[in-house]
Design an enzyme around this catalytic site. Structure first.
Site, PDB file in Angstrom:
ATOM      1  N   PRO A 158       7.639   3.151   0.065  1.00  0.00           N
ATOM      2  CA  PRO A 158       6.627   2.686  -0.907  1.00  0.00           C
ATOM      3  C   PRO A 158       6.325   1.195  -0.881  1.00  0.00           C
ATOM      4  CG  PRO A 158       8.716   3.000  -2.007  1.00  0.00           C
ATOM      5  CD  PRO A 158       8.918   3.452  -0.582  1.00  0.00           C
ATOM      6  N   CYS A 159       5.678   0.739   0.172  1.00  0.00           N
ATOM      7  CA  CYS A 159       5.324  -0.673   0.267  1.00  0.00           C
ATOM      8  C   CYS A 159       4.320  -1.070  -0.807  1.00  0.00           C
ATOM      9  CB  CYS A 159       4.777  -0.991   1.656  1.00  0.00           C
ATOM     10  SG  CYS A 159       3.413   0.061   2.182  1.00  0.00           S
ATOM     11  N   HIS A 160       3.619  -0.080  -1.370  1.00  0.00           N
ATOM     12  CA  HIS A 160       2.645  -0.373  -2.426  1.00  0.00           C
ATOM     13  C   HIS A 160       3.321  -0.809  -3.723  1.00  0.00           C
ATOM     14  CE1 HIS A 160       3.787   3.858  -2.883  1.00  0.00           C
ATOM     15  NE2 HIS A 160       3.500   3.735  -4.166  1.00  0.00           N
TER      16      HIS A 160
END
Length: 204
Positions: A158-160
């Site tokens: 989950p880089c977001h």
């Protein structure tokens, strides 16, 4: 992160020999699926796990991007069960997936950052500086930003969920609109307004 804990995500680093196909040419299988409210996504995998996941909109030409990232690989288009698992995770249907393997090519530093990203609960955010501190490199926030931006498996890693220490959203390789949509989809108890985003920099 109760829901996410039900799904064990493991990362097996892809060796340089595997990436270059020195012993055996790497075969990557890909398919494109559609998620309501989020759009199309391309997911690709090797025999060892998911190796790439990105938005599937034509503006990014996802198949060409896959070729660019894995220039030595043999590509084939075919839907696999692991692709379905990946789609469930993007949809946040964590109850549908007990475990999923990722087979990722990156530096040891990038792998360390990506593993840390897996610890961020759905509906929460962290900062580049916090990640740098957790992996033992408190002055490496900028380098962490580079590793986050190089994440090859959108949403599953989950880089977001990473923002600036100032509370601003920061950048996003696939467009800030996609980052906001992913964050809002994960938000808990937020008031939805039709046709408008509801994520705010004061989220955490």
């Amino acid at each position: 992160m109760e829901a996410m804990n039900q799904c064990a995500v493991t990362i097996e680093p892809m060796t340089k020999a595997e990436f270059l196909g020195k012993e055996k040419r790497l075969t990557i299988t890909y398919s494109i699926f559609t998620i309501v409210s989020l759009g199309k996504f391309l997911v690709a995998s090797t025999s060892k796990g998911v190796c790439f996941l990105m938005p599937g909109e034509k503006r990014w030409n996802p198949v060409e991007e896959l070729k660019r990232r894995f220039p030595k690989a043999r590509l084939r288009c075919q839907k696999l069960s692991i692709h379905r698992k990946a789609a469930y995770l993007v949809c946040q249907r964590y109850d549908k997936v007990e475990k999923i393997a990722l087979h990722l090519y990156g530096t040891s530093f990038q792998i360390a950052v990506w593993k840390d990203l897996l610890t961020i609960p759905a509906g929460k955010v962290t900062t580049y500086l916090d990640i740098a501190k957790r992996i033992g490199n408190p002055r490496g926030a900028r380098a962490v930003g580079g590793a986050v931006g190089s994440n090859p498996v959108l949403s599953i890693i989950p880089c977001h969920r990473v923002i600036c220490s100032s509370g601003k959203l920061g950048g996003f390789h696939w467009g800030i609109d996609k980052k906001i949509k992913l964050l809002n989809k994960e938000a808990r108890g937020s008031k939805k307004r039709e046709g408008a985003y509801n994520w705010e920099p004061t989220f955490f």
